[in-house]
Every structure is written in C-alpha cells, then in structure tokens.
Design an enzyme around this catalytic site. Structure first.
Site, PDB file in Angstrom:
ATOM      1  N   GLY A  97       0.785  -1.265   0.108  1.00  0.00           N
ATOM      2  CA  GLY A  97      -0.143   0.000   0.031  1.00  0.00           C
ATOM      3  C   GLY A  97       0.815   1.300  -0.050  1.00  0.00           C
ATOM      4  O   GLY A  97       0.387   2.234  -0.574  1.00  0.00           O
ATOM      5  N   GLU A 118       2.675  -8.128  -1.354  1.00  0.00           N
ATOM      6  CA  GLU A 118       1.246  -8.720  -0.817  1.00  0.00           C
ATOM      7  C   GLU A 118       1.250 -10.095  -1.089  1.00  0.00           C
ATOM      8  O   GLU A 118       0.603 -10.852  -0.294  1.00  0.00           O
ATOM      9  CB  GLU A 118       0.134  -8.089  -1.607  1.00  0.00           C
ATOM     10  CG  GLU A 118      -0.046  -6.528  -1.035  1.00  0.00           C
ATOM     11  CD  GLU A 118       0.753  -5.420  -1.975  1.00  0.00           C
ATOM     12  OE1 GLU A 118       1.967  -5.921  -2.436  1.00  0.00           O
ATOM     13  OE2 GLU A 118       0.310  -4.625  -1.567  1.00  0.00           O
TER      14      GLU A 118
HETATM   15  N1  3HC Z   1       1.494  -3.650   8.872  1.00  0.00           N
HETATM   16  C1  3HC Z   1       1.500  -3.859  10.444  1.00  0.00           C
HETATM   17  N2  3HC Z   1       2.400  -4.004  10.699  1.00  0.00           N
HETATM   18  C2  3HC Z   1       3.762  -4.075  10.193  1.00  0.00           C
HETATM   19  C3  3HC Z   1       3.732  -3.844   8.793  1.00  0.00           C
HETATM   20  C4  3HC Z   1       2.236  -3.655   8.135  1.00  0.00           C
HETATM   21  N3  3HC Z   1       2.432  -3.425   6.910  1.00  0.00           N
HETATM   22  N4  3HC Z   1       5.063  -3.854   8.461  1.00  0.00           N
HETATM   23  C5  3HC Z   1       5.636  -4.008   9.437  1.00  0.00           C
HETATM   24  N5  3HC Z   1       4.802  -4.013  10.661  1.00  0.00           N
HETATM   25  C6  3HC Z   1       5.508  -3.979  12.007  1.00  0.00           C
HETATM   26  C7  3HC Z   1       5.892  -5.648  12.472  1.00  0.00           C
HETATM   27  O1  3HC Z   1       4.804  -6.387  12.577  1.00  0.00           O
HETATM   28  C8  3HC Z   1       6.906  -5.076  13.591  1.00  0.00           C
HETATM   29  O2  3HC Z   1       6.159  -4.836  14.585  1.00  0.00           O
HETATM   30  P1  3HC Z   1       6.576  -5.096  16.329  1.00  0.00           P
HETATM   31  O3  3HC Z   1       8.030  -4.190  16.268  1.00  0.00           O
HETATM   32  O4  3HC Z   1       5.428  -4.900  17.286  1.00  0.00           O
HETATM   33  O5  3HC Z   1       7.065  -6.594  15.946  1.00  0.00           O
HETATM   34  C9  3HC Z   1       7.386  -3.750  13.113  1.00  0.00           C
HETATM   35  O6  3HC Z   1       6.309  -3.243  12.296  1.00  0.00           O
HETATM   36  C10 3HC Z   1       8.645  -3.554  12.629  1.00  0.00           C
HETATM   37  O7  3HC Z   1       8.690  -4.475  11.541  1.00  0.00           O
HETATM   38  P2  3HC Z   1      10.029  -5.421  11.203  1.00  0.00           P
HETATM   39  O8  3HC Z   1      10.449  -6.104  12.602  1.00  0.00           O
HETATM   40  O9  3HC Z   1       9.715  -6.451  10.067  1.00  0.00           O
HETATM   41  O10 3HC Z   1      11.184  -4.552  10.659  1.00  0.00           O
HETATM   42  P3  3HC Z   1      12.065  -4.383   9.873  1.00  0.00           P
HETATM   43  O11 3HC Z   1      12.847  -2.943   9.945  1.00  0.00           O
HETATM   44  O12 3HC Z   1      13.089  -5.776   9.960  1.00  0.00           O
HETATM   45  O13 3HC Z   1      11.754  -4.442   8.438  1.00  0.00           O
HETATM   46  C11 3HC Z   1       9.999  -3.898   6.490  1.00  0.00           C
HETATM   47  C12 3HC Z   1      10.745  -3.372   7.810  1.00  0.00           C
HETATM   48  C13 3HC Z   1      10.806  -4.271   5.455  1.00  0.00           C
HETATM   49  C14 3HC Z   1       9.086  -2.723   6.254  1.00  0.00           C
HETATM   50  C15 3HC Z   1       9.150  -5.141   7.116  1.00  0.00           C
HETATM   51  O14 3HC Z   1       8.325  -4.868   8.292  1.00  0.00           O
HETATM   52  C16 3HC Z   1       7.975  -5.490   5.943  1.00  0.00           C
HETATM   53  O15 3HC Z   1       8.381  -6.223   5.098  1.00  0.00           O
HETATM   54  N6  3HC Z   1       6.755  -5.507   6.261  1.00  0.00           N
HETATM   55  C17 3HC Z   1       5.672  -5.866   5.396  1.00  0.00           C
HETATM   56  C18 3HC Z   1       5.503  -5.090   4.088  1.00  0.00           C
HETATM   57  C19 3HC Z   1       4.352  -5.724   3.469  1.00  0.00           C
HETATM   58  O16 3HC Z   1       4.088  -6.969   3.532  1.00  0.00           O
HETATM   59  N7  3HC Z   1       3.273  -4.629   2.842  1.00  0.00           N
HETATM   60  C20 3HC Z   1       2.147  -5.046   2.240  1.00  0.00           C
HETATM   61  C21 3HC Z   1       1.170  -4.963   3.242  1.00  0.00           C
HETATM   62  S1  3HC Z   1      -0.238  -5.506   2.553  1.00  0.00           S
HETATM   63  C22 3HC Z   1      -0.784  -4.389   1.636  1.00  0.00           C
HETATM   64  O17 3HC Z   1      -0.238  -3.232   1.683  1.00  0.00           O
HETATM   65  C23 3HC Z   1      -2.193  -4.329   1.025  1.00  0.00           C
HETATM   66  C24 3HC Z   1      -2.346  -3.513   0.054  1.00  0.00           C
HETATM   67  O18 3HC Z   1      -2.131  -3.783  -1.361  1.00  0.00           O
HETATM   68  C25 3HC Z   1      -4.017  -2.844   0.045  1.00  0.00           C
END
Ligand code: 3HC
Ligand code: NAI
Length: 705
Positions: free
Chosen positions: A103, A126
């Site tokens: 997103g 995603e």
């Molecule tokens: N939603 C909710 N929480 C999230 C999040 C997200 N998208 N991304 C990260 N967090 C939270 C983690 O759960 C973690 O929480 P915590 O400290 O309580 O454990 C905190 O943020 C830090 O995350 P990481 O430990 O993973 O931190 P890093 O620095 O290692 O990595 C990152 C950062 C690369 C941004 C990694 O968190 C990541 O890959 N995040 C997810 C990215 C993702 O999958 N995005 C797509 C989401 S779905 C979407 O967007 C749908 C849309 O198309 C409508």
C-alpha cells in the site's frame, strides 16, 4: 487535526508528513489524516503543490496487515484516499526513503511524481501474505513500469532498488542530497510549469512491454511449481486486466480478486506467519531497558559443514571471524569450501568477485585458541560428541575474554551440561543453525537454565542482523524442531514396516505441500547421520524400550545404504532421481516379521498424514506445556523456516486449529486403539486434553491470560 499526519507550508508547497512508527503503515488513522491534509491542499489557494513524505526509518511499508482480520474490512477505503490525491490538479510529489512497500508503493503511485533517496527499495510484497495489491497497484504499476516488470514484481513480491526503479520510470529522480529539499524543488518546478499533472490512471500500458506469451508463460510456470498460495493466479488476471481494460474496470477486477484472497484460509495463514515470525523475536519477561553486549568480532570452532556456513553468515555482514580447527589440513579444507561457496554465488551474479575477496579476507583461519581471546562471541561447531564438546567448551571458558558470549551449535546435547563445562554458564547458550547454515533462515536459540538475559537478548538481535529468523527454545532433547521430528519419523518407519512404500509415504506428505517427504529428507541428509542420532539418543537413555523403534534407519545404515550420497537409501537413485527399490520393501518386510508387525495393503494417504503429523502436533503441545517454547507461533516459525512446512498452512499448530484439536485428539485415540499403545506412543499431551475439555484452540494461547 490528525496526530499522525501533519501539514506544514513551505512557501507555496504543502509538506504532508506521515509519522506513524514503526513503519508508517497505512492504517485507518493514517488514511483519515491523509484525507484531511489533502483536502486542505485542494482547498487552500495559497498552496500550489504538495510533497508527501514520512518520518522515521522508512516510507510507508504497506497497509496495516492487522486490519485485514476484521470481517468487514473494506479495501475501497484505500481507493477513496488514493483517488482523491491523484485527482488533485496541483502536483503532488512523493518523497521515498527506506522501503515503499505494498500500500505504500500504491500510495506513491497515486501521487503524480516520485523522487527517492539512493538506498530506497520499492515493491509489492502482498503475495507473501497470500494477497494481491488491493489499492490499484496491479493497475497502476503496469501502466508506469510496463506489464512485464510489473507482473514479475507483483508475482514474486521482490522489491527493486532505486536505480532499477528509475530505469523503469517508476520513480522520476534519485535525490542524492537532502530528500525533502529535493522533493520540494521538484514540486515547485512542476507548479511553475503550470502543465497538467501526470495521472497514472489515465495512462495506457505500453504494448511493447507485453510480450505475446507473457501471461501464458506465467501460468505455465505456476503449473510447473504449484503452490497453495491463492494470489499468484489472480495476480496474472489483474495484470491482464490492466493491459486489456480501462482503469476503472481493472480496479473492479482487482477489488473482487483481492477480496477472494483476503477471505481465503491460506492468506489468513500467511498473515499469521508474518506476525508469528516477528513475535518469536520477543522474549517475555526481559526488562525493556536491558543493555546489550556488543558483537564486533566472532570466533567459530570447527570448520566442517556447519562451522564454515556459520562463519559465512558473519562475514556476509562485515563481521570478522576467526575460524579454529585442530589440524591445518581440516582448516584448509574448510576455507576452500567457503571460497567455493562464495565463488558459486558470484557465478550466479548475486555477488561480485570483489565481494568474494572481501568476505574471504574477513574469515581468518587459526589453530590457536589464543586467537579467540578477543572475540565477543564464540560458537562451537565440532563433532556431536559430549566429551569432545565439553573439552572444547572448557577451553573456551578459559580463553574467552570476560563478557564474551559462548555458544554451542549442538543439535541434541544438553546445553546446560555444556554451559557448566565452561565454568561461566551465564555467558552460554545454544545457537542451533540449520544446514546449509549460510542459507537456512531458522536459528533456534537455546536458553539454558543459567543463560543471562542480556546474553539471550544480544543473540536474538544479532540473529536478525545476520538475516536469520530466531526462535527461543528451552533445553530438551532435539529442542523444538528435532524433538517434534522424532514421532514423525517413528511413524514413517512403522508405516514402512506395515507395508507402505517410501514413495507412498513421501507422496502423501508432499500432497499437503511439505517440501519433501520424510524418506527423501533422510536420504538427502544422510541415513548414516540419522541413524547415528538414534544411536546417540539410545546411549543417553532417551529411547523407548521397543526394539522396533526406528529399526528401518538402523538396518539401512548397516546395509551401507547411506542415502543419496551412496545412490541408495530409502530409495535407489538413478541420475540423482529417487526410484522405488524392491530391496527396501524386502528389508521392511523382514523387519516386520522380526518385530511381529503385521503387513497390510490398505494403508491410505489419509492414514499416513494423520499418523505422521498428528503425533508431531501432540509433541508440539507437550513442548508448550513444558515451557520449552513460549507460544504456538514460535513452533510454527520453526517448522516453516527449518523444515519446509508450507507457509500457507501456517505451520503445524495453526494447521491443527484448522483441522480442529478435538478431531486430532480423536484420531490419536483411534490409532492408540488400532495399533496398540504399549510404549505410550499415542498418549496425549495434558495440554491437548485440556484444550478438548475447555474448547480451546492454539490461537487462544496463552490460555491463562
Ligand atoms: N502492517 C502492520 N504492521 C507492520 C507492517 C504492516 N504492513 N509492516 C511492519 N509491521 C510491524 C511489524 O509487525 C513489527 O512490529 P513489532 O515491532 O511489534 O514486532 C514492526 O512493524 C517492525 O517490523 P519488522 O520487524 O519487520 O522491521 P524491519 O525493519 O525488519 O522490516 C519492513 C521493515 C521491510 C518494512 C518489514 O516490516 C516488512 O516487510 N513489512 C511488511 C511489508 C508488506 O508486506 N507490505 C504489504 C502489506 S499488504 C498491503 O499493503 C495491501 C495493500 O495492497 C492494500
Ligand atoms: P563436521 O564433521 O562436518 O565438522 C566438524 C568439524 O569440527 C570438523 O572439521 C572437525 O575437524 C572439527 N573439530 C572436531 N573436533 C575439534 C576440536 N576439538 N577443535 C576444533 N575443531 C574440531 O560436522 P558438522 O555437520 O559441521 O556438525 C558440527 C556440529 O553442528 C555438531 O554439533 C552437529 O550436531 C551440529 N549440527 C549439524 C547439522 C548438520 O546438518 N550437519 C545441523 C545442525 C547442527
């Protein structure tokens, strides 16, 4: 006024800034804040352009994944905000840093222009959550970056770096100086030009980026490598819609397919996995302000299969390693294997030859313990033998500097006994890497009874820094993973003796989505290695009083069938391909006769799945009730990252909830009756019994608050 989105005027440019730690996820508060801020941009005549930026370490990392669990979740809320931004006549420039994911990238694509600082990475991951981009990412990305690249990025979920994004037109400029100033300059420039803004939704996909067989090839590749993940096939449909249909229609296709994915059990499992992995890194009861030990240099004892791989993990992130062996010859061999591994990676283009030399220069071989005196952490990876390990650890206890951490990579031995051998048990823990140690993401961190909290916390943080997924285990035979493997292999062998073939067992298990059935797995790891583990376990008095227990692996080993490396084990190997071998059937029939096991021809795939995996889940329940593991999610993290359990099933404990704990208990009881329970194989964990009685699921953990 929003507490997470601010608007500050810099001359005629509005700087809209999201500040929602830790990763600026696009949850409701952020969406509402953006809506308000951009309404102000629209309505204030003094504002001629806007910059959208974020505070903290990253741009927006995506939608707030936790929101997807709400049954009434509505993805159209994203569209309202994004369409409103894109619909403005005043130029909006997104300023990206860190990662713009999911997103987050979709939000950036709704802006008219994008600039980024040099280290930025952008992507639509995603798919790793069993989802597809649901905020028009599947429609905007192909229009700006071309169908081919877009399809690849969305289907693999892999981000690309700023350089590649610039080449693809996905971003307009890399700002090497101050990002915000650079973005403001671009916004001012665009406003001055007074030209219409660029809206990606009004663009067409460039036909030159759509090779004729693009979608057919993508479907073919999915057919070749089937997965339970519901998203990839639907992603292809969305990108096809982007190519063939007007934007509003494509968005409708995307919305429908996104919803299907979100509601699927598989996506729920993958989302659970995302949070479980992160939760696993958290250790209950540790003070928040605990100061950690600094790890600048590392020592590794033993340059064999594991020691070499372990050393590579540290060199890969620039941490110097001293690698100790007993003999020069073994050291030379170990270093040569490391070099060959790096050179192979370079051949595949993943690192440069320069990187190979840099990393090799960080790994220094030695035969002298004195060279380990300065290390902040020393990991022993010598033979799996208590006497040898005690000796090595005793030595480390003497030579390592005060405050240094001492770790053992043992897979089965008692970490508390090893810790005592150092004379400084508070500094000691287990670091159980998986083979190949430089590749496998799982690290079981074994907490001894005396391990100091700061030692544990330091190693958990270090594990993340070297790219591992750490999971804490208490001390017990086999820790979490190998302990649960034991009943799985036990039933595999009984099934073989009862008349199932290795191929039948493997097929049944693989039909669930596990990467490899148990027979292929042992053939690959080495029948001799597996048999040795059983023998050592027997010596330590850990085996049941049952001569038929794991009899097959012993017999295969005795017959010199050591697995793939000797071209015969559970299978015979022709050109590295496993083929059923009548000789194995004969061996199993003989063993059945010897142990009074009746052979039969009515073994079904369902029986194989239940008999191999339900006792494994039962063992998981014991691990929880004994406090070996903090939570069911930790166990699932181990099985997904270390044992090829399919992530879209969520891991064995999540899967158990899907089947229903009462059903598992009922089948365990059934097999106890049908097969007999003289050795207690079908005894149920007290926790499982309680769960059935109280109607609990593993998802309800912790049960007592
Ligand atoms: N939603 C909710 N929480 C999230 C999040 C997200 N998208 N991304 C990260 N967090 C939270 C983690 O759960 C973690 O929480 P915590 O400290 O309580 O454990 C905190 O943020 C830090 O995350 P990481 O430990 O993973 O931190 P890093 O620095 O290692 O990595 C990152 C950062 C690369 C941004 C990694 O968190 C990541 O890959 N995040 C997810 C990215 C993702 O999958 N995005 C797509 C989401 S779905 C979407 O967007 C749908 C849309 O198309 C409508
Ligand atoms: P290996 O036999 O490949 O390597 C052991 C190395 O230790 C040899 O190079 C040997 O020369 C060296 N060594 C032996 N005694 C020594 C001493 N006193 N001082 C210095 N070096 C010494 O064994 P492998 O497979 O690397 O296993 C090492 C440890 O890792 C064992 O504890 C094993 O249980 C554990 N392990 C192994 C896994 C595997 O898949 N191979 C997986 C996870 C853990």
């Amino acid at each position: 006024m929003s507490t997470v989105v601010s608007l500050e005027k810099r001359g005629s440019v509005a700087v809209v800034c999201i500040d929602k730690p830790p990763v600026n996820a696009l949850g409701r508060a952020v969406r509402d804040g953006l809506q308000q801020a951009f309404e102000q941009v629209r309505d204030d005549d003094a504002i001629k352009a806007a910059v959208l930026c974020t505070a903290g370490r990253t741009f927006v990392a995506g939608a707030d994944i936790a929101e997807f669990e709400a049954p009434d979740f509505d993805a159209s809320l994203f569209h309202q905000t994004l369409d409103m931004i894109e619909g403005l006549d005043k130029p909006v420039v997104a300023a990206l840093h860190g990662t713009a994911l999911g997103g987050g990238l979709e939000l950036a694509l709704a802006c008219h222009y994008r600039v980024a600082s040099p280290g930025t990475r952008v992507g639509l991951p995603e798919v790793t959550l069993g989802l597809l981009p649901g905020a028009a990412g599947t429609q905007r990305l192909p229009r700006i970056a071309g169908a081919s690249l877009a399809l690849d990025m969305i289907i693999t979920g892999k981000p690309i770096d700023a350089g590649r994004a610039l080449e693809a037109g996905l971003i307009d400029q890399i700002v090497k100086t101050d990002l915000l100033e650079g973005a403001i300059a671009v916004a001012e420039e665009r406003a001055e030009q007074d030209a219409p803004v660029r809206r990606i939704s009004e663009m067409q996909v460039d036909p030159a980026t759509v090779p004729e067989s693009l979608f057919q090839d993508a479907r073919e590749s999915l057919r070749r490598r089937p997965t339970g993940n519901p998203a990839p096939e639907r992603i292809i449909q969305c990108v096809e819609a982007a190519v063939n249909r007007p934007f509003p229609e494509g968005v409708q296709v995307e919305a429908r397919l996104f919803q299907e994915c979100r509601e699927s059990r598989e996506s729920a499992a993958l989302r659970y996995r995302f949070f479980a992995e992160r939760e696993a890194a958290k250790i209950p009861g540790l003070p928040k302000d605990l100061s950690l030990r600094e790890i600048r240099t590392v020592g590794v004892v033993g340059a064999g299969t594991m020691g070499g791989g372990i050393a590579m993990n540290f060199a890969n992130v620039g941490i110097p390693v001293k690698l100790l062996e007993v003999k020069q010859e073994a050291l030379d061999k170990g270093l040569a294997v490391i070099r060959r591994n790096y050179e192979n990676t370079a051949k595949k283009g993943r690192i440069s030859m320069d990187d190979v030399e840099k990393r090799m220069s960080l790994i220094q071989g030695t035969l002298s313990y004195d060279d380990l005196a300065g290390a902040d952490l020393v990991i022993e990876a010598v033979f799996e033998n208590m006497d040898i390990k005690r000796q090595v650890l005793g030595r480390l206890g003497q030579v390592c500097r005060e405050g240094a951490i001492i770790a053992s990579n043992t897979s089965t031995l008692d970490v508390d006994e090893l810790a005592r051998a150092t004379g400084r048990p508070t500094d000691v823990l287990g670091m159980h890497f998986f083979s190949p140690a430089n590749v496998m993401r799982l690290l079981e961190v074994v907490r001894g009874e005396q391990t100091a909290p700061d030692v544990l916390a330091t190693v958990m943080k270090l594990a993340k820094a070297i790219g591992k997924v750490p999971v804490v285990s208490g001390v017990c035979y086999g820790f979490i993973g190998n302990r649960m493997l034991e009943p799985y292999l036990r039933e595999t062998e009984f099934l073989l003796m009862e008349g199932a073939s290795p191929a039948q067992v493997d097929r049944a298990i693989q039909s669930l989505g596990l990467a490899m059935g148990p027979c292929r797995m042992i053939d690959l790891a080495g029948v001799d290695v597996a048999a040795k583990v059983v023998q050592e376990h027997a010596k330590a008095g850990g085996l049941p009083d049952d001569p038929a227990y794991r009899a097959v692996v012993q017999k295969l080993m005795a017959e010199g069938r050591h697995g793939q490396k000797t071209e015969a084990g559970y299978y015979r190997y022709e050109d590295r391909k496993p083929v059923d071998d009548p000789e194995v059937a004969r061996i199993c029939a003989e063993l059945a006769e010897e142990h009074g096991i009746q052979q039969r021809s009515d073994i079904t795939d369902q029986e194989i799945i239940e008999r191999c995996l339900y006792p494994l889940i039962n063992e998981g329940a014991r691990i929880l009730e004994e406090g070996i593991s903090y939570r069911p999610g930790d166990i699932d993290t181990v099985w997904i990252n270390g044992y090829g359990f399919p992530d879209w099933l969520g891991g064995p404990m999540f899967w158990a909830d899907t089947i229903g704990v009462p059903e598992i208990a009922r089948r365990l009881a059934h097999y106890g009756e049908a097969r007999g329970n003289a050795h207690g194989y079908w005894d149920q964990a007290a926790l499982l019994e309680r769960m059935v009685a109280d109607g609990l699921r593993f998802a309800d953990w912790p049960f007592d608050g």
